[in-house]
Motif scaffolding. Structure first.
Motif, PDB file in Angstrom:
ATOM      1  N   GLY A  23      10.387 -10.975  -4.800  1.00 42.71           N
ATOM      2  CA  GLY A  23       8.964 -11.253  -4.984  1.00 42.71           C
ATOM      3  C   GLY A  23       8.160 -10.947  -3.733  1.00 42.71           C
ATOM      4  N   ARG A  24       8.693 -11.295  -2.579  1.00 38.80           N
ATOM      5  CA  ARG A  24       7.954 -10.995  -1.353  1.00 38.80           C
ATOM      6  C   ARG A  24       7.925  -9.489  -1.109  1.00 38.80           C
ATOM      7  NH1 ARG A  24       8.624 -13.596   4.707  1.00 38.80           N
ATOM      8  NH2 ARG A  24      10.834 -13.084   4.373  1.00 38.80           N
ATOM      9  N   ALA A  25       8.988  -8.784  -1.466  1.00 38.30           N
ATOM     10  CA  ALA A  25       8.998  -7.324  -1.341  1.00 38.30           C
ATOM     11  C   ALA A  25       7.880  -6.708  -2.176  1.00 38.30           C
ATOM     12  CB  ALA A  25      10.353  -6.758  -1.765  1.00 38.30           C
ATOM     13  N   ARG A  26       7.707  -7.194  -3.412  1.00 32.45           N
ATOM     14  CA  ARG A  26       6.624  -6.683  -4.263  1.00 32.45           C
ATOM     15  C   ARG A  26       5.260  -7.021  -3.675  1.00 32.45           C
ATOM     16  NH1 ARG A  26      10.051  -8.484  -8.379  1.00 32.45           N
ATOM     17  NH2 ARG A  26       8.903 -10.458  -8.506  1.00 32.45           N
ATOM     18  N   ALA A  27       5.123  -8.231  -3.151  1.00 32.58           N
ATOM     19  CA  ALA A  27       3.843  -8.628  -2.570  1.00 32.58           C
ATOM     20  C   ALA A  27       3.502  -7.764  -1.355  1.00 32.58           C
ATOM     21  CB  ALA A  27       3.882 -10.099  -2.174  1.00 32.58           C
ATOM     22  N   LEU A  28       4.465  -7.456  -0.520  1.00 31.78           N
ATOM     23  CA  LEU A  28       4.239  -6.571   0.623  1.00 31.78           C
ATOM     24  C   LEU A  28       3.730  -5.210   0.160  1.00 31.78           C
ATOM     25  CD1 LEU A  28       7.497  -7.310   2.670  1.00 31.78           C
ATOM     26  CD2 LEU A  28       5.189  -8.008   3.312  1.00 31.78           C
ATOM     27  N   GLN A  29       4.388  -4.664  -0.851  1.00 29.14           N
ATOM     28  CA  GLN A  29       3.992  -3.354  -1.364  1.00 29.14           C
ATOM     29  C   GLN A  29       2.581  -3.388  -1.944  1.00 29.14           C
ATOM     30  OE1 GLN A  29       7.320  -2.992  -4.015  1.00 29.14           O
ATOM     31  NE2 GLN A  29       8.533  -1.788  -2.577  1.00 29.14           N
ATOM     32  N   GLU A  30       2.277  -4.451  -2.711  1.00 31.63           N
ATOM     33  CA  GLU A  30       0.949  -4.559  -3.313  1.00 31.63           C
ATOM     34  C   GLU A  30      -0.133  -4.717  -2.247  1.00 31.63           C
ATOM     35  OE1 GLU A  30       1.391  -7.864  -5.897  1.00 31.63           O
ATOM     36  OE2 GLU A  30       2.668  -6.781  -7.338  1.00 31.63           O
TER      37      GLU A  30
ATOM     38  N   CYS B  63      -4.067 -11.996   9.386  1.00 31.89           N
ATOM     39  CA  CYS B  63      -3.971 -12.540   8.035  1.00 31.89           C
ATOM     40  C   CYS B  63      -2.570 -13.084   7.769  1.00 31.89           C
ATOM     41  CB  CYS B  63      -4.306 -11.462   7.008  1.00 31.89           C
ATOM     42  SG  CYS B  63      -5.992 -10.800   7.149  1.00 31.89           S
ATOM     43  N   TYR B  64      -2.481 -14.400   7.561  1.00 34.03           N
ATOM     44  CA  TYR B  64      -1.208 -15.061   7.321  1.00 34.03           C
ATOM     45  C   TYR B  64      -1.280 -15.963   6.095  1.00 34.03           C
ATOM     46  CZ  TYR B  64       0.335 -13.866  12.079  1.00 34.03           C
ATOM     47  OH  TYR B  64       0.713 -13.213  13.212  1.00 34.03           O
ATOM     48  N   SER B  65      -0.108 -16.164   5.474  1.00 33.43           N
ATOM     49  CA  SER B  65       0.038 -17.179   4.434  1.00 33.43           C
ATOM     50  C   SER B  65       1.348 -17.913   4.660  1.00 33.43           C
ATOM     51  CB  SER B  65       0.031 -16.555   3.040  1.00 33.43           C
ATOM     52  OG  SER B  65       0.477 -17.514   2.085  1.00 33.43           O
ATOM     53  N   ARG B  66       1.250 -19.254   4.776  1.00 32.87           N
ATOM     54  CA  ARG B  66       2.438 -20.103   4.858  1.00 32.87           C
ATOM     55  C   ARG B  66       2.718 -20.804   3.532  1.00 32.87           C
ATOM     56  NH1 ARG B  66       0.210 -20.275  10.070  1.00 32.87           N
ATOM     57  NH2 ARG B  66       1.769 -19.939  11.716  1.00 32.87           N
ATOM     58  N   ASP B  67       2.048 -20.363   2.496  1.00 29.47           N
ATOM     59  CA  ASP B  67       2.204 -20.959   1.172  1.00 29.47           C
ATOM     60  C   ASP B  67       3.614 -20.677   0.657  1.00 29.47           C
ATOM     61  OD1 ASP B  67       1.984 -21.812  -1.462  1.00 29.47           O
ATOM     62  OD2 ASP B  67      -0.020 -20.971  -1.732  1.00 29.47           O
ATOM     63  N   THR B  68       4.358 -21.705   0.309  1.00 28.03           N
ATOM     64  CA  THR B  68       5.708 -21.514  -0.231  1.00 28.03           C
ATOM     65  C   THR B  68       5.760 -21.724  -1.740  1.00 28.03           C
ATOM     66  OG1 THR B  68       6.241 -23.828   0.263  1.00 28.03           O
ATOM     67  CG2 THR B  68       6.844 -22.167   1.921  1.00 28.03           C
ATOM     68  N   ALA B  69       4.563 -21.819  -2.368  1.00 29.51           N
ATOM     69  CA  ALA B  69       4.508 -21.994  -3.824  1.00 29.51           C
ATOM     70  C   ALA B  69       4.139 -20.704  -4.541  1.00 29.51           C
ATOM     71  CB  ALA B  69       3.503 -23.083  -4.188  1.00 29.51           C
ATOM     72  N   ALA B  70       3.357 -19.840  -3.903  1.00 29.37           N
ATOM     73  CA  ALA B  70       2.904 -18.615  -4.569  1.00 29.37           C
ATOM     74  C   ALA B  70       2.524 -17.578  -3.528  1.00 29.37           C
ATOM     75  CB  ALA B  70       1.712 -18.906  -5.476  1.00 29.37           C
ATOM     76  N   TYR B  71       2.704 -16.309  -3.886  1.00 33.87           N
ATOM     77  CA  TYR B  71       2.237 -15.219  -3.040  1.00 33.87           C
ATOM     78  C   TYR B  71       0.765 -14.956  -3.345  1.00 33.87           C
ATOM     79  CZ  TYR B  71       7.129 -14.405  -1.998  1.00 33.87           C
ATOM     80  OH  TYR B  71       8.441 -14.560  -1.593  1.00 33.87           O
ATOM     81  N   TRP B  72      -0.026 -14.844  -2.311  1.00 34.66           N
ATOM     82  CA  TRP B  72      -1.461 -14.708  -2.493  1.00 34.66           C
ATOM     83  C   TRP B  72      -1.846 -13.308  -2.948  1.00 34.66           C
ATOM     84  CZ3 TRP B  72      -3.674 -17.262   2.592  1.00 34.66           C
ATOM     85  CH2 TRP B  72      -3.398 -18.639   2.559  1.00 34.66           C
ATOM     86  N   PRO B  73      -2.830 -13.207  -3.820  1.00 33.16           N
ATOM     87  CA  PRO B  73      -3.379 -11.892  -4.164  1.00 33.16           C
ATOM     88  C   PRO B  73      -4.180 -11.352  -2.983  1.00 33.16           C
ATOM     89  CG  PRO B  73      -4.707 -13.609  -5.157  1.00 33.16           C
ATOM     90  CD  PRO B  73      -3.529 -14.303  -4.535  1.00 33.16           C
TER      91      PRO B  73
END
Length: 367
Positions: free
Chosen positions: A319-326, A270-280
């Motif tokens: 923001g990426r730190a929060r996304a990793l945790q979520e 599972c990858y995301s290269r999106d540089t506009a938003a972190y995916w849910p």
């Protein structure tokens, strides 16, 4: 007469990684046991007498056993203490129930239980050699890692099974290794002869476009047969295909292309290269997992590779730190997901400075 009573079943550790052991103590007694204290008078040969209490032990002897019906669990009695046992868990994520039984000479029994937990394995993968050594040093709590094997220089240019006495197996001794290779599946039997630690297995990860489903299923079925017949099969926590989230979701892939008899797990990179938003989580994992679950109800899931680019607006990495945790919190809430490894190998995904993201991943590994 009364039945025996087990007061408690107490493990020294309640959370075990695959392959780890813990000591368990069982505290049991019989209600009919008595220790009587009688008053008495004794004398020595010279005629000197004195009063002293006399104790009479009327305890009912008990035999204590500890058992578990969970797969991959070994219970070994202590050679000198009949109330202590060593429990070794060689299984993937889940709950292990231990049952203690105290039995008297008349056959009456008392029981009690305790539970152990094998958690979601959270780890990290990188290229062999210096990159892996750096990852192990910087993320000492990692519990899961990919090992892709390396081509040995034969004519087919396909990766063979990795060495068990070098490379990642030496550099990351605490990680459960998820091993992949693409060469002849028949290599597996001889390779398993030397295996002595828990692993996951995949033949030909991400086969989409390289191998036909018919050819894949035939080879992977042979993998399952080799594992099932091998004396070291206990070290194989599971095996199954690995595909990508993109192929399952945007690519509208069919999960059943790669399923085979005997498989225990299904992996989704599972990858995301999106540089506009972190995916849910619904986009990063949910749609792909849903297709696998629908195709194979009850199958165990793995995320062998996981990564996301930092979005442009996230200059500090918070923001990426929060996304990793979520994301990892959500994976822990899914009872059918056994492991996830962050792909810390490419610059677009690497968790570097500033340290908010790397600190977040160190923390989620141990959560």
């Amino acid at each position: 007469m009364a039945a025996p009573v087990v007061r408690s079943v107490t493990p020294d550790q309640t959370v075990l990684l695959p392959g780890q052991s813990t000591s368990v103590r069982v505290d049991a007694y019989h209600p009919d046991s008595r220790l009587l204290t009688l008053s008495g008078r004794v004398s020595d040969p010279t005629g000197v007498t004195w009063d002293t209490p006399v104790r009479v032990d009327l305890s009912v002897p008990l035999t204590v056993q500890l058992t578990s019906t969970a797969p991959g669990v070994t219970v070994t009695p202590n050679a000198t203490d009949p109330t202590r046992f060593t429990v070794t868990v060689l299984a993937g994520r889940g709950t292990v129930t231990l049952t203690a039984t105290a039995r008297d000479t008349a056959g009456r029994t008392g029981t009690a239980t305790a539970t152990l937990t094998v958690p979601l394995l959270v780890g990290m993968s990188a290229e062999k050699g210096a990159r892996t050594q750096r990852v192990v040093a910087e993320y000492p709590g990692l519990r899961y890692m990919r090992d892709f094997g390396t081509d040995g220089g034969d004519a087919d240019n396909l990766p063979e099974l990795p060495p068990l006495n070098a490379g990642k197996f030496v550099d990351a001794p605490s990680a459960v290794m998820h091993v992949s290779w693409k060469d002849d599946v028949e290599q597996l039997a001889g390779w398993l002869d030397g295996l002595g630690r828990p692993i996951y297995l995949t033949w030909y990860h991400e086969p989409m476009g390289d191998v036909t489903p018919v050819a894949y299923r035939a080879a992977a079925t042979r993998l399952a047969q080799i594992v099932a017949a091998h004396r070291n099969r206990r070290w194989v926590l599971g095996h199954g295909p690995i595909v990508t989230r993109y192929w399952l979701d945007e690519g509208r892939g069919n999960a059943t292309d790669w399923g085979y008899p005997g498989m225990t797990h299904y992996g989704v990179d599972c990858y995301s290269r999106d540089t506009a938003a972190y995916w849910p989580v619904s986009r990063m994992f949910g749609a792909a997992f849903g297709k696998v679950r629908a195709a194979y109800p009850g199958i165990r899931l793995l995320v062998p590779e996981y990564g996301m680019s930092r979005i442009t607006a996230d200059t500090t990495g918070a923001g990426r730190a929060r996304a990793l945790q979520e994301h990892v919190t959500w994976l822990r809430q899914q009872g059918d997901v056994d492991a996830v490894a962050y792909w810390n190998n490419w610059a677009e995904f690497e968790l570097g400075d500033p340290p908010l993201e790397s600190t977040a991943w160190r923390n989620v590994q141990l959560g």
